[in-house]
Design an enzyme around this catalytic site. Structure first.
Site, mmCIF file in Angstrom:
data_model
loop_
_atom_site.group_PDB
_atom_site.id
_atom_site.type_symbol
_atom_site.label_atom_id
_atom_site.label_comp_id
_atom_site.label_asym_id
_atom_site.label_seq_id
_atom_site.Cartn_x
_atom_site.Cartn_y
_atom_site.Cartn_z
ATOM 1 C CB CYS A 7 0.176 -2.423 -7.669
ATOM 2 S SG CYS A 7 -0.450 -3.681 -6.538
ATOM 3 C CD GLU A 47 -2.388 -0.677 -5.289
ATOM 4 O OE1 GLU A 47 -2.664 -1.670 -4.584
ATOM 5 O OE2 GLU A 47 -1.430 0.080 -5.046
ATOM 6 C CG HIS A 95 -0.502 -5.432 -3.018
ATOM 7 N ND1 HIS A 95 0.713 -4.892 -3.374
ATOM 8 C CD2 HIS A 95 -0.265 -6.221 -1.928
ATOM 9 C CE1 HIS A 95 1.651 -5.325 -2.544
ATOM 10 N NE2 HIS A 95 1.086 -6.146 -1.662
HETATM 11 ZN ZN LIG Z 1 0.906 -3.450 -4.732
#
Ligand SMILES: [Zn+2]
Ligand SMILES: [Zn+2]
Length: 151
Positions: free
Chosen positions: A101, A72, A70
């Site tokens: 995240c 982040e 992801h």
């Molecule tokens: Zn995430």
């Protein structure tokens, strides 16, 4: 020439990063900021050198694409890789962070999360952010900001 706000400037950066996403399901961008300076950025994509969803299709397990890291996480990992402290930093994301995240953001010492779009905002994520005393603020991205480039 109109001067844009810091919020719109960092949000624009996250939206630019999202254009680099390699997952066909969702394009997300994240920018980590400290003292009004960009210290890292990320988008959701495969590990470096790995197969891309856009070429090989998503690898879906339980309705989630597991091929990608992801945005982040990528931004936080970039800080780890290059030894950049995230304590006291802020993060600008195109979409509300997922639970994983959310936990990584809290654990990294990031103090504020600005998100442009709601995305399955998990109540537990909101609860964890609140417990950790993290500022969570909806900052809609004004696409007109990008049109200023044409002026
Ligand atoms: Zn995430
Ligand atoms: Zn994918």
């Amino acid at each position: 020439m109109e001067r844009i706000t810091w919020d719109q400037y960092f949000m624009a950066q996250s939206h630019l990063l999202a254009l680099r996403s390699t997952c066909t399901r969702l394009a997300v961008g994240a920018t980590i900021v400290r003292d009004k300076r960009i210290i890292a950025g990320g988008y959701n994509g495969s590990i470096a050198g790995g197969a891309h969803c856009i070429d090989e299709g998503c690898y879906v397990i339980d309705n989630h694409c597991v091929r990608t890291i992801h945005a982040e996480m990528n931004a936080i990992i970039q800080c780890a890789k290059f030894g950049v402290p995230t304590e006291g930093a802020e993060i600008y994301v195109t979409h509300f962070p997922c639970l994983h995240c959310c936990k990584a953001i809290i654990q990294s010492g990031i103090r504020a999360v600005y998100y442009a779009q709601d995305y399955k905002n998990h109540p537990y994520a909101l609860e964890l952010f609140e417990q950790a005393n993290i500022l969570v603020k909806h900052v809609p991205f004004d696409r007109e900001t990008l049109l200023l480039l044409q002026k």
